[in-house]
Scaffold this motif. Structure first.
Motif, PDB file in Angstrom:
ATOM      1  N   VAL A 114      49.497  36.831  31.888  1.00  0.00           N
ATOM      2  CA  VAL A 114      49.940  36.522  33.430  1.00  0.00           C
ATOM      3  C   VAL A 114      48.689  36.710  34.341  1.00  0.00           C
ATOM      4  O   VAL A 114      48.475  35.741  35.444  1.00  0.00           O
ATOM      5  CB  VAL A 114      51.018  37.385  33.919  1.00  0.00           C
ATOM      6  CG1 VAL A 114      52.228  36.951  32.758  1.00  0.00           C
ATOM      7  CG2 VAL A 114      50.899  38.803  33.806  1.00  0.00           C
ATOM      8  N   GLY A 115      47.865  37.782  34.094  1.00  0.00           N
ATOM      9  CA  GLY A 115      46.614  37.789  35.276  1.00  0.00           C
ATOM     10  C   GLY A 115      45.837  36.602  35.043  1.00  0.00           C
ATOM     11  O   GLY A 115      45.342  36.151  36.336  1.00  0.00           O
ATOM     12  N   ASP A 116      45.350  36.230  33.767  1.00  0.00           N
ATOM     13  CA  ASP A 116      44.581  34.952  33.702  1.00  0.00           C
ATOM     14  C   ASP A 116      45.345  33.702  34.669  1.00  0.00           C
ATOM     15  O   ASP A 116      44.489  33.033  34.954  1.00  0.00           O
ATOM     16  CB  ASP A 116      44.254  34.814  32.384  1.00  0.00           C
ATOM     17  CG  ASP A 116      43.349  35.847  31.681  1.00  0.00           C
ATOM     18  OD1 ASP A 116      42.696  36.475  32.404  1.00  0.00           O
ATOM     19  OD2 ASP A 116      43.791  36.105  30.458  1.00  0.00           O
ATOM     20  N   GLN A 117      46.467  33.502  34.112  1.00  0.00           N
ATOM     21  CA  GLN A 117      47.277  32.497  35.102  1.00  0.00           C
ATOM     22  C   GLN A 117      47.220  32.641  36.477  1.00  0.00           C
ATOM     23  O   GLN A 117      47.060  31.640  37.269  1.00  0.00           O
ATOM     24  CB  GLN A 117      48.696  32.592  34.433  1.00  0.00           C
ATOM     25  CG  GLN A 117      48.759  32.150  32.972  1.00  0.00           C
ATOM     26  CD  GLN A 117      50.172  31.854  32.559  1.00  0.00           C
ATOM     27  OE1 GLN A 117      50.923  30.997  32.963  1.00  0.00           O
ATOM     28  NE2 GLN A 117      50.588  32.621  31.414  1.00  0.00           N
ATOM     29  N   ILE A 118      47.376  33.612  36.835  1.00  0.00           N
ATOM     30  CA  ILE A 118      47.209  33.878  38.464  1.00  0.00           C
ATOM     31  C   ILE A 118      45.663  33.809  39.115  1.00  0.00           C
ATOM     32  O   ILE A 118      45.364  32.942  39.903  1.00  0.00           O
ATOM     33  CB  ILE A 118      47.924  35.002  39.014  1.00  0.00           C
ATOM     34  CG1 ILE A 118      49.240  35.339  38.742  1.00  0.00           C
ATOM     35  CG2 ILE A 118      47.675  35.407  40.240  1.00  0.00           C
ATOM     36  CD1 ILE A 118      49.808  36.460  38.823  1.00  0.00           C
ATOM     37  N   ALA A 119      44.898  34.246  38.439  1.00  0.00           N
ATOM     38  CA  ALA A 119      43.537  34.141  38.650  1.00  0.00           C
ATOM     39  C   ALA A 119      43.063  32.569  38.420  1.00  0.00           C
ATOM     40  O   ALA A 119      42.018  32.422  39.350  1.00  0.00           O
ATOM     41  CB  ALA A 119      42.553  35.033  37.693  1.00  0.00           C
ATOM     42  N   GLU A 120      43.423  32.073  37.491  1.00  0.00           N
ATOM     43  CA  GLU A 120      42.911  30.604  37.261  1.00  0.00           C
ATOM     44  C   GLU A 120      42.952  29.883  38.452  1.00  0.00           C
ATOM     45  O   GLU A 120      42.027  29.085  39.044  1.00  0.00           O
ATOM     46  CB  GLU A 120      43.723  30.043  36.145  1.00  0.00           C
ATOM     47  CG  GLU A 120      43.155  28.636  35.611  1.00  0.00           C
ATOM     48  CD  GLU A 120      43.958  27.840  34.657  1.00  0.00           C
ATOM     49  OE1 GLU A 120      43.182  27.610  33.881  1.00  0.00           O
ATOM     50  OE2 GLU A 120      45.237  27.902  34.765  1.00  0.00           O
ATOM     51  N   VAL A 132      36.390  38.800  40.738  1.00  0.00           N
ATOM     52  CA  VAL A 132      37.003  38.747  42.080  1.00  0.00           C
ATOM     53  C   VAL A 132      38.433  38.193  41.647  1.00  0.00           C
ATOM     54  O   VAL A 132      39.417  38.774  42.359  1.00  0.00           O
ATOM     55  CB  VAL A 132      35.990  38.160  43.110  1.00  0.00           C
ATOM     56  CG1 VAL A 132      36.904  37.716  44.227  1.00  0.00           C
ATOM     57  CG2 VAL A 132      34.700  38.780  43.013  1.00  0.00           C
ATOM     58  N   ALA A 133      38.530  37.069  40.879  1.00  0.00           N
ATOM     59  CA  ALA A 133      39.940  36.558  41.021  1.00  0.00           C
ATOM     60  C   ALA A 133      40.969  37.494  40.331  1.00  0.00           C
ATOM     61  O   ALA A 133      42.164  37.393  40.803  1.00  0.00           O
ATOM     62  CB  ALA A 133      39.851  35.026  40.181  1.00  0.00           C
ATOM     63  N   ARG A 134      40.449  38.165  39.361  1.00  0.00           N
ATOM     64  CA  ARG A 134      41.187  39.165  38.631  1.00  0.00           C
ATOM     65  C   ARG A 134      41.727  40.273  39.664  1.00  0.00           C
ATOM     66  O   ARG A 134      42.918  40.755  39.412  1.00  0.00           O
ATOM     67  CB  ARG A 134      40.673  39.500  37.383  1.00  0.00           C
ATOM     68  CG  ARG A 134      41.488  40.708  36.500  1.00  0.00           C
ATOM     69  CD  ARG A 134      40.544  40.955  35.394  1.00  0.00           C
ATOM     70  NE  ARG A 134      41.503  41.958  34.540  1.00  0.00           N
ATOM     71  CZ  ARG A 134      42.446  41.802  33.618  1.00  0.00           C
ATOM     72  NH1 ARG A 134      42.893  40.428  33.554  1.00  0.00           N
ATOM     73  NH2 ARG A 134      43.197  42.858  33.011  1.00  0.00           N
ATOM     74  N   VAL A 135      40.884  40.859  40.403  1.00  0.00           N
ATOM     75  CA  VAL A 135      41.132  41.826  41.273  1.00  0.00           C
ATOM     76  C   VAL A 135      42.118  41.345  42.305  1.00  0.00           C
ATOM     77  O   VAL A 135      43.277  41.906  42.604  1.00  0.00           O
ATOM     78  CB  VAL A 135      39.941  42.202  42.120  1.00  0.00           C
ATOM     79  CG1 VAL A 135      40.436  43.010  43.539  1.00  0.00           C
ATOM     80  CG2 VAL A 135      39.159  42.919  41.408  1.00  0.00           C
ATOM     81  N   ARG A 151      48.298  47.229  34.709  1.00  0.00           N
ATOM     82  CA  ARG A 151      48.629  47.050  33.265  1.00  0.00           C
ATOM     83  C   ARG A 151      49.423  45.632  32.976  1.00  0.00           C
ATOM     84  O   ARG A 151      49.261  44.924  31.830  1.00  0.00           O
ATOM     85  CB  ARG A 151      49.466  48.119  32.676  1.00  0.00           C
ATOM     86  CG  ARG A 151      50.049  48.049  31.255  1.00  0.00           C
ATOM     87  CD  ARG A 151      50.769  49.367  30.698  1.00  0.00           C
ATOM     88  NE  ARG A 151      51.992  49.325  31.555  1.00  0.00           N
ATOM     89  CZ  ARG A 151      53.154  48.727  31.169  1.00  0.00           C
ATOM     90  NH1 ARG A 151      53.230  48.364  29.859  1.00  0.00           N
ATOM     91  NH2 ARG A 151      54.421  49.044  31.759  1.00  0.00           N
ATOM     92  N   ARG A 152      50.293  45.094  34.070  1.00  0.00           N
ATOM     93  CA  ARG A 152      51.049  43.844  33.636  1.00  0.00           C
ATOM     94  C   ARG A 152      49.880  42.703  33.815  1.00  0.00           C
ATOM     95  O   ARG A 152      50.288  41.638  33.290  1.00  0.00           O
ATOM     96  CB  ARG A 152      52.063  43.677  34.849  1.00  0.00           C
ATOM     97  CG  ARG A 152      53.074  44.629  34.548  1.00  0.00           C
ATOM     98  CD  ARG A 152      53.861  44.504  33.239  1.00  0.00           C
ATOM     99  NE  ARG A 152      54.936  45.502  33.031  1.00  0.00           N
ATOM    100  CZ  ARG A 152      55.708  45.445  31.928  1.00  0.00           C
ATOM    101  NH1 ARG A 152      55.309  44.756  30.972  1.00  0.00           N
ATOM    102  NH2 ARG A 152      56.955  46.163  31.809  1.00  0.00           N
ATOM    103  N   LEU A 153      48.919  42.970  34.313  1.00  0.00           N
ATOM    104  CA  LEU A 153      47.944  41.821  34.215  1.00  0.00           C
ATOM    105  C   LEU A 153      47.624  41.136  32.858  1.00  0.00           C
ATOM    106  O   LEU A 153      47.465  40.166  32.649  1.00  0.00           O
ATOM    107  CB  LEU A 153      46.576  42.083  34.797  1.00  0.00           C
ATOM    108  CG  LEU A 153      46.328  42.202  36.344  1.00  0.00           C
ATOM    109  CD1 LEU A 153      45.190  42.867  36.703  1.00  0.00           C
ATOM    110  CD2 LEU A 153      46.496  40.931  37.059  1.00  0.00           C
ATOM    111  N   VAL A 168      55.962  36.563  38.953  1.00  0.00           N
ATOM    112  CA  VAL A 168      54.683  36.148  38.497  1.00  0.00           C
ATOM    113  C   VAL A 168      54.703  34.418  39.110  1.00  0.00           C
ATOM    114  O   VAL A 168      53.610  34.419  39.440  1.00  0.00           O
ATOM    115  CB  VAL A 168      54.626  36.253  36.944  1.00  0.00           C
ATOM    116  CG1 VAL A 168      53.272  35.447  36.647  1.00  0.00           C
ATOM    117  CG2 VAL A 168      54.396  37.692  36.618  1.00  0.00           C
ATOM    118  N   MET A 169      55.684  33.996  39.003  1.00  0.00           N
ATOM    119  CA  MET A 169      55.460  32.626  39.362  1.00  0.00           C
ATOM    120  C   MET A 169      55.300  32.508  40.860  1.00  0.00           C
ATOM    121  O   MET A 169      54.534  31.908  41.612  1.00  0.00           O
ATOM    122  CB  MET A 169      57.126  31.692  39.187  1.00  0.00           C
ATOM    123  CG  MET A 169      57.279  31.366  37.584  1.00  0.00           C
ATOM    124  SD  MET A 169      55.933  29.455  37.412  1.00  0.00           S
ATOM    125  CE  MET A 169      56.706  28.691  38.666  1.00  0.00           C
TER     126      MET A 169
END
Length: 337
Positions: A114-120, A132-135, A151-153, A168-169
């Motif tokens: 989910v972290g990668d989906q948000i950061a994308e 930076v996007a992951r932060v 942890r949930r990332l 998350v959505m």
């Protein structure tokens, strides 16, 4: 809860959508007009099959294959989205317009954390580095109320509860600080406690970030609690537009009246629940006059058999009903079982 008139962020005018290809059906969505001001929440309401989601998908430029906009315009901050190329629309989606869909498990990628989906979204639209996007993704998970966000990332969607998936959505929808969030039944699959939390989160985002919300919903309780204005749709047309307080206090269209009366009321035991007889007509089989006429308590009136046009009743309030335009009262439907 009504808000003063402002220049619209989103203005949909005379929108028409047809089914094209081998089978042609015209006027599935016909003459739909409404606007959303900055920071405002507007609800699209109506039964299933009334065109709410189809209208919302047209705003996003995501109509299903075989459907096409054949008239009208969709202006976002003055820019006509119908004249944008596919590449330009991809730049708008996620950056200026965020979307929250009804079923997060159908929208979240099950193969991505989910972290990668948000950061994308931030990497694509804002050009941020992966680090930076992951932060920022962690900050967003914190913002939407997910505990232990770091942890949930690294969790996959199936490892989260339904309420957490919806959060998350929302985090993904607001990742790039959009001006408008389009929410299609965002609380339908959630229990009432999680529903209240999600609505409170959206309310905070509106207050703190000035995000406008276009809400597609069947839940009139959510509309009364969350929205500023309401657009009632029936069989692909807008039958009434009004401020939420005005519409709930004095609905002008028989369909809107029937929708409100069909909501169960507490404190009235052993009473029959009013229902709307029949069902929404199938696409391409609409009556020639008022599309609600066959189900209306006033059906058969000669005025109802002619094509209906929107009439302005007051500032920012319209109705598509010849009887209402003439000032005739809207009666309650007869309760049946």
């Amino acid at each position: 809860m009504s808000s003063p008139a402002r220049e619209p962020l989103l203005a949909v005018s005379d929108l028409s959508i047809d089914l094209t290809g081998e089978t042609v059906q015209r006027g599935l969505i016909h003459d739909v007009t409404f606007a959303v001001a900055p920071g405002e929440s507007v609800a699209l309401i109506g039964e299933s099959g009334c065109g709410k989601t189809m209208t919302a998908m047209a705003v996003l430029g995501l109509l299903p294959r075989g459907f096409a906009v054949t008239g009208g315009e969709i202006l976002l901050a003055g820019r006509d989205l119908l004249r944008c190329s596919a590449r330009e629309l991809r730049a708008v989606r996620g950056r200026t317009i965020g979307a929250i869909f009804q079923e997060p498990m159908s929208s979240l990628d099950p193969t991505m954390r989910v972290g990668d989906q948000i950061a994308e979204a931030r990497r694509l639209h804002l050009g941020e580095s992966r680090r930076v996007a992951r932060v920022r993704a962690k900050e967003l998970l914190d913002r939407v109320g997910i505990a232990d966000a770091a942890r949930r990332l690294d969790s996959y969607p199936h490892e989260l509860s339904g309420g957490m998936q919806q959060r998350v959505m929302i985090a993904s929808a607001i990742a790039c600080d959009p001006d408008l969030v389009l929410a299609d039944e965002p609380t339908t699959a959630l229990d009432v406690t999680i529903q209240a939390e999600i609505l409170e989160l959206l309310r905070e985002l509106r207050s703190e970030q000035g995000i406008a919300v276009l809400l597609v919903t069947h839940d009139l309780g959510v509309v009364a609690d969350f929205c500023d204005r309401v657009v009632a749709m029936y069989a692909g047309t807008v039958v009434e537009r009004a401020g939420v307080d005005d519409l709930f206090a004095d609905p002008a269209h028989p369909y809107t009246r029937a929708l409100l009366d069909a909501v169960p009321q507490t404190g009235h035991p052993r009473t029959l629940l009013p229902v709307i007889r029949g069902r929404v007509p199938a696409a391409g089989h609409f009556p020639a006059g008022c599309r609600f006429e066959p189900r209306c308590a006033h059906g058969g009136d000669a005025r109802c058999l002619a094509p209906q046009h929107e009439t302005t009743l007051a500032e920012r309030r319209t109705v598509r009903c010849a009887r209402a335009a003439d000032g005739d009262p809207v009666t309650r439907p007869v309760a049946t079982v």
